[in-house]
Design an enzyme around this catalytic site. Structure first.
Site, PDB file in Angstrom:
ATOM      1  N   GLN A 245       1.471  -2.450  -5.162  1.00 25.46           N
ATOM      2  CA  GLN A 245       0.301  -2.056  -4.371  1.00 25.46           C
ATOM      3  C   GLN A 245       0.369  -0.569  -4.032  1.00 25.46           C
ATOM      4  O   GLN A 245      -0.651   0.133  -4.050  1.00 25.46           O
ATOM      5  CB  GLN A 245       0.239  -2.892  -3.093  1.00 25.46           C
ATOM      6  N   VAL A 274      -8.886  -0.195  -3.468  1.00 28.17           N
ATOM      7  CA  VAL A 274      -7.542  -0.784  -3.446  1.00 28.17           C
ATOM      8  C   VAL A 274      -7.151  -0.977  -1.994  1.00 28.17           C
ATOM      9  O   VAL A 274      -7.190  -0.025  -1.210  1.00 28.17           O
ATOM     10  CB  VAL A 274      -6.512   0.133  -4.149  1.00 28.17           C
ATOM     11  N   SER A 280      -2.820  -6.275   1.920  1.00 26.46           N
ATOM     12  CA  SER A 280      -3.444  -6.853   0.728  1.00 26.46           C
ATOM     13  C   SER A 280      -3.139  -8.338   0.622  1.00 26.46           C
ATOM     14  O   SER A 280      -1.985  -8.762   0.779  1.00 26.46           O
ATOM     15  CB  SER A 280      -2.942  -6.134  -0.529  1.00 26.46           C
ATOM     16  N   HIS A 282      -3.148  -9.912  -2.081  1.00 23.93           N
ATOM     17  CA  HIS A 282      -2.335 -10.086  -3.282  1.00 23.93           C
ATOM     18  C   HIS A 282      -0.846 -10.160  -2.929  1.00 23.93           C
ATOM     19  O   HIS A 282      -0.066 -10.799  -3.630  1.00 23.93           O
ATOM     20  CB  HIS A 282      -2.568  -8.926  -4.255  1.00 23.93           C
ATOM     21  N   ASP A 289      -7.408 -12.147  -9.096  1.00 28.46           N
ATOM     22  CA  ASP A 289      -8.489 -11.463  -9.812  1.00 28.46           C
ATOM     23  C   ASP A 289      -8.782 -12.261 -11.075  1.00 28.46           C
ATOM     24  O   ASP A 289      -7.871 -12.549 -11.865  1.00 28.46           O
ATOM     25  CB  ASP A 289      -8.082 -10.039 -10.169  1.00 28.46           C
ATOM     26  N   GLU A 337     -16.675  -6.984  -4.980  1.00 30.05           N
ATOM     27  CA  GLU A 337     -15.733  -7.312  -6.047  1.00 30.05           C
ATOM     28  C   GLU A 337     -15.975  -8.747  -6.516  1.00 30.05           C
ATOM     29  O   GLU A 337     -15.368  -9.695  -5.997  1.00 30.05           O
ATOM     30  CB  GLU A 337     -14.284  -7.149  -5.572  1.00 30.05           C
ATOM     31  N   HIS A 340     -12.767 -10.922  -7.414  1.00 30.57           N
ATOM     32  CA  HIS A 340     -11.668 -11.144  -6.462  1.00 30.57           C
ATOM     33  C   HIS A 340     -11.902 -12.440  -5.689  1.00 30.57           C
ATOM     34  O   HIS A 340     -12.837 -12.535  -4.891  1.00 30.57           O
ATOM     35  CB  HIS A 340     -11.585  -9.957  -5.492  1.00 30.57           C
TER      36      HIS A 340
END
Length: 367
Positions: A245, A274, A280, A282, A289, A337, A340
């Protein structure tokens, strides 16, 4: 006893005012001036040390500044006129120049994709980071074939499942803010220090992807269901660790600064594309994604593809939501997005997608 000058002057003006009415006004003025001058002189006489300290400080200030300016240096003999001329000539002929000021229109600037800032880098910083790879369903190895078996459930099991879901739908739905599925991660709510999760592998032909092991079953089930409807989904960037990241975020800041932005301007626009490291989804393995075999670019155009439309319509059936929907940028602080997706569980996902909410709005309304 001999009187002082001040006393004699006051006595004179008082006497003059008493003896002549015409001279009374000038006598009063003279008396006032005498008293004023006496008080000023007396103040200066008694404050000698105070004024000496003030003068000393001013002298030190002036001497200190004389070392900073060539004009004072020349006057004091520290730098000769010839040396001063040499310094000025060197400054004029120096190769160092200021960058031209550029007016950057941030709103009109093209958002950089991940591939844009990673392309061309082959250094140790990227070693072991495969977040940019994309994996289709036929590239995913499922040793236990648990998802394939689930697609062949008999009629009795389907009816039982439908009866259970109908009974659950009749009961009021409540949500727990401590539920791991609903954890809110954004710029204002970074990953809690005590948040724990277990990563599970998604084995592929190319290698192994990872995400929270509690969502793998639903993720693969969604991919199988899409495949049966003629949509071949591709997974990319599931779990990302903090280092990955940071690579993405720092490289985007650098790329925007190379376009003429200041650091703060680059930071602002980079954080729209980002997520700031440490904030995040993630990094906790709950965000995926997703693109397709026919559209592999992470951009807004994915929303208009069959895969994008299928995911928006069916993702909630498997506990996923479109995390950053269009029109919610002022809440999420992240651009639209359509690729996402975030796992929140089927109950919450159904509400979020049906009511067209983002996760922040769901928290405000239900938690």
């Amino acid at each position: 006893m001999k009187r002082s000058l001040n006393e004699r002057a006051k006595a004179y003006f008082i006497s003059m005012g008493r003896h002549s009415r015409i001279l009374r006004v000038p006598a009063i003025i003279g008396l006032a001036v005498t008293m004023l001058l006496h008080n000023i002189f007396d103040y200066l006489r008694k404050g000698t040390k105070r004024f000496a300290c003030t003068v000393f400080i001013l002298c030190c200030f002036m001497v200190g500044n004389s070392f900073s300016y060539p004009v004072f240096q020349e006057e004091n003999g520290f730098v000769s006129g010839k040396e001063k001329e040499t310094l000025v000539t060197a400054a004029v002929t120096s190769d160092i120049t200021l960058a031209d000021a550029q007016q950057i229109q941030i709103d009109e600037l093209e958002i950089l994709e991940d591939e844009d800032v990673l392309e061309g880098y082959e250094d140790a910083e990227l070693h072991g980071m495969d977040g940019a790879d994309k994996y289709l369903l036929d590239e995913i190895l499922n040793d236990d074939a648990q998802i394939g078996a689930q697609t062949e459930v008999d009629t009795d099991e389907v009816e039982t499942k439908e009866e259970t879901e109908s009974a659950a739908a009749a009961e009021p739905v409540s949500f727990d803010a401590d539920d791991w599925k609903l954890v809110l991660i954004n710029k204002q709510h970074p990953i809690p220090d005590d948040y724990t999760f277990s990563l599970g592998p998604i084995k592929t032909i190319k290698g192994t992807m990872k995400c929270d092991d509690r969502i793998i079953e639903e993720l693969l089930a969604m991919m199988y269901a899409a495949s049966e409807d003629g949509v071949n989904l591709a997974i990319c960037s599931p779990y990302r660790d903090l280092a990955w990241q940071e690579v993405l975020f720092n490289r985007k800041i650098k790329a925007y600064m190379n376009k003429g932005m200041s650091y703060m301007e680059a930071y602002k626009i980079s954080s729209q594309a980002v997520t700031v490291p440490g904030a995040s989804e993630h990094q906790i393995g709950l965000a995926i994604d997703i693109v397709s075999d026919t559209y592999v670019t992470l951009d807004e155009g994915f929303a208009d593809t069959n895969a994008g439309k299928w995911l928006e319509e069916h993702c909630a059936e498997y506990g996923f939501i479109l995390r950053y929907p269009e029109g919610k940028e002022y809440i999420t602080s992240i651009e639209f997005e359509p690729w996402h997706f975030r796992y929140v569980g089927k109950e919450a996902a159904t509400i979020i997608m049906e009511e067209e909410l983002c996760l922040e709005e769901f928290w405000d309304k239900y938690l």
